[in-house]
Motif scaffolding. Structure first.
Motif, PDB file in Angstrom:
ATOM      1  N   ASP A 174       0.841  -1.431   0.170  1.00  0.00           N
ATOM      2  CA  ASP A 174       0.117  -0.665  -0.126  1.00  0.00           C
ATOM      3  C   ASP A 174       1.223   0.813  -0.026  1.00  0.00           C
ATOM      4  OD1 ASP A 174      -2.582   1.065  -0.039  1.00  0.00           O
ATOM      5  OD2 ASP A 174      -2.772   1.722   2.587  1.00  0.00           O
ATOM      6  N   THR A 175       0.332   2.338  -1.149  1.00  0.00           N
ATOM      7  CA  THR A 175       1.675   3.173  -1.118  1.00  0.00           C
ATOM      8  C   THR A 175       0.705   4.912  -0.476  1.00  0.00           C
ATOM      9  OG1 THR A 175      -0.093   4.321  -2.500  1.00  0.00           O
ATOM     10  CG2 THR A 175       2.124   3.092  -3.068  1.00  0.00           C
ATOM     11  N   GLY A 176      -0.321   4.323   0.582  1.00  0.00           N
ATOM     12  CA  GLY A 176      -0.134   5.510   1.264  1.00  0.00           C
ATOM     13  C   GLY A 176      -2.227   5.292   1.691  1.00  0.00           C
ATOM     14  N   THR A 178      -5.144   4.989   0.727  1.00  0.00           N
ATOM     15  CA  THR A 178      -6.087   4.312  -0.463  1.00  0.00           C
ATOM     16  C   THR A 178      -7.530   4.625  -0.678  1.00  0.00           C
ATOM     17  OG1 THR A 178      -4.334   2.592   0.010  1.00  0.00           O
ATOM     18  CG2 THR A 178      -6.188   2.136  -1.665  1.00  0.00           C
ATOM     19  N   MET A 179      -8.540   4.048  -0.226  1.00  0.00           N
ATOM     20  CA  MET A 179      -9.300   4.311   0.258  1.00  0.00           C
ATOM     21  C   MET A 179     -10.045   4.853   0.888  1.00  0.00           C
ATOM     22  SD  MET A 179     -11.901   0.482  -1.415  1.00  0.00           S
ATOM     23  CE  MET A 179     -11.507   0.741  -2.644  1.00  0.00           C
ATOM     24  N   GLY A 180     -10.700   5.574   0.761  1.00  0.00           N
ATOM     25  CA  GLY A 180     -11.372   7.029   1.993  1.00  0.00           C
ATOM     26  C   GLY A 180     -10.345   7.850   2.787  1.00  0.00           C
ATOM     27  N   TYR A 182      -8.112   7.128   4.939  1.00  0.00           N
ATOM     28  CA  TYR A 182      -7.319   7.069   5.967  1.00  0.00           C
ATOM     29  C   TYR A 182      -6.050   6.343   5.591  1.00  0.00           C
ATOM     30  CZ  TYR A 182      -7.010   5.078  10.713  1.00  0.00           C
ATOM     31  OH  TYR A 182      -6.855   4.229  11.543  1.00  0.00           O
ATOM     32  N   ALA A 183      -4.885   6.926   6.275  1.00  0.00           N
ATOM     33  CA  ALA A 183      -3.855   6.649   5.806  1.00  0.00           C
ATOM     34  C   ALA A 183      -2.766   5.977   7.220  1.00  0.00           C
ATOM     35  CB  ALA A 183      -2.897   7.858   6.033  1.00  0.00           C
TER      36      ALA A 183
END
Lengths: 223, 223
Positions: A174-176, A178-180, A182-183
């Motif tokens: 995951d690059t950071g 993604t969805m929504g 939320y990091a």
DNA sequence: GTCTATAACGGGATAGAC
DNA sequence: GTCTATCCCGTTATAGAC
């Protein structure tokens, strides 16, 4: 900084670019340009582009998997003849990856992304390399999971182990946000580890759903 | 077979090759050669290589996401003002992907692999496209999950939703027997769905681990 | 709409001087 | 060990005939 000789600079740069753009998406010219070395140097030190990838991958994976096995052996030794701790096995599988981030700083982030990508990289050769590194390790862990989960059918344990791999892969790649938006802060190793283990252990222990349209006569299971 | 006109043949072939080798690993020449069409045809019908990818992705994702939302709305409507069914939400999120396999046969397998790859494809543009298609959808589902899990902190729900995506992604992208040689039959949609839901629902409902080295004075929690 | 031809460039790999 | 120069092929994209 660190690693100023040519060979190491090539490895570091290739690692970073493979992580960012994938194997097919990274040219040797981009690597040598970023590393500030000559194009011919990479062939002299490593051979083909594929050989370079092999070197990059091995440098990361071999020590991580060694740590995984060591932790697994400790968990099994602590259990004696009893079933080993499910949470312990999960930690042994996950923690070494997460620790890379904390221990290596910025390069740790790059490496985990590279690792996550390696699992799903389309190139056949990358997959072959991944298999090469994870096949026996996967077997060892699957057997441990099966012992820790005697109430779950073995086939289901094996299948669920793949889901565990999927979760870890995705988290790493995951690059950071993604969805929504939320990091996630992966550098909080202990927190991430405990939350991952909580999620995965519950999933692994879940009751196995019975086949729905399968009426086997003579099996005395009353729901 | 089906789809004998040029435009459709290009789409079908590109879909298959992107799924097998990724975007960077697939040349337009390979596509046109396999499709039996001329290289210039792809530029005439679609424009650039990136435009072709956009067309391939949209053709798959748009109807699948529409079905996801429809199923989600049904689940929420059935719940009325009560929290919606967690299992129902999971089914709404997962089933449309799995159904592709059953409904489309061999092409379904190709498509799901392509979808799974799209999530982790390194190319920035592919990721941008993915975000474009999944951003609002993710928001809708995260809110639904939060309502279905009132006992789990919202931030944790959002984070766990990412794990759900990770599992689905990995299952879809998986090319077959990965670790340990245990192959999965994804064409058994109902079985796969029930087993995935069982695993994920248990994980989503798992008790949230408390921060370990964080001693907040004044909070009356005795372990 | 479909083709040929070609432009314009980037790719991996290697030979051989230093 | 490191460089330059180069080979040879594949890449996307386009121009223009049919």
């Amino acid at each position: 900084m660190a690693g100023t000789d040519t060979k190491e600079r090539i490895l570091d740069t290739a690692e970073r670019l493979f992580a960012a753009h994938g194997f097919a998406g990274t040219s040797l010219r981009a690597v040598t340009k970023d590393a500030g070395v000559n194009l011919a140097a990479v062939h002299y030190h490593f051979g083909t582009k594929e050989d370079l990838l092999r070197a990059v991958l091995s440098r990361i994976v071999i020590p991580v998997n060694r740590e995984r096995l060591q932790m697994l052996e400790q968990v099994e030794a602590a259990a004696g003849s009893a079933p080993p701790s499910l949470e312990g096995i999960l930690e042994a599988f996950i923690a070494p990856d997460l620790r890379l981030i904390r221990d290596l700083g910025e390069r740790g982030v790059i490496i985990t992304r590279f690792l996550g990508r390696s699992y799903t990289e389309p190139a056949e050769m990358v997959q072959a390399l991944s298999r090469e590194h994870y096949e026996e390790l996967g077997q060892r862990f699957m057997e441990a999971f099966a012992r820790a989960l005697p109430e779950v059918p073995q086939a289901e344990v094996y299948w669920r182990f793949k889901l565990v791999v999927g979760v870890l892969t995705y988290i790493l790649a995951d690059t950071g946000p993604t969805m929504g938006g939320y990091a996630e802060d992966l550098s909080d190793v202990d927190g991430t580890l405990r939350r991952l283990v909580a999620f995965l252990a519950a999933g692994l222990r879940a009751p196995v759903p019975a086949p729905q349209w399968q009426d086997r006569a003579g099996e005395g299971r009353s729901p």
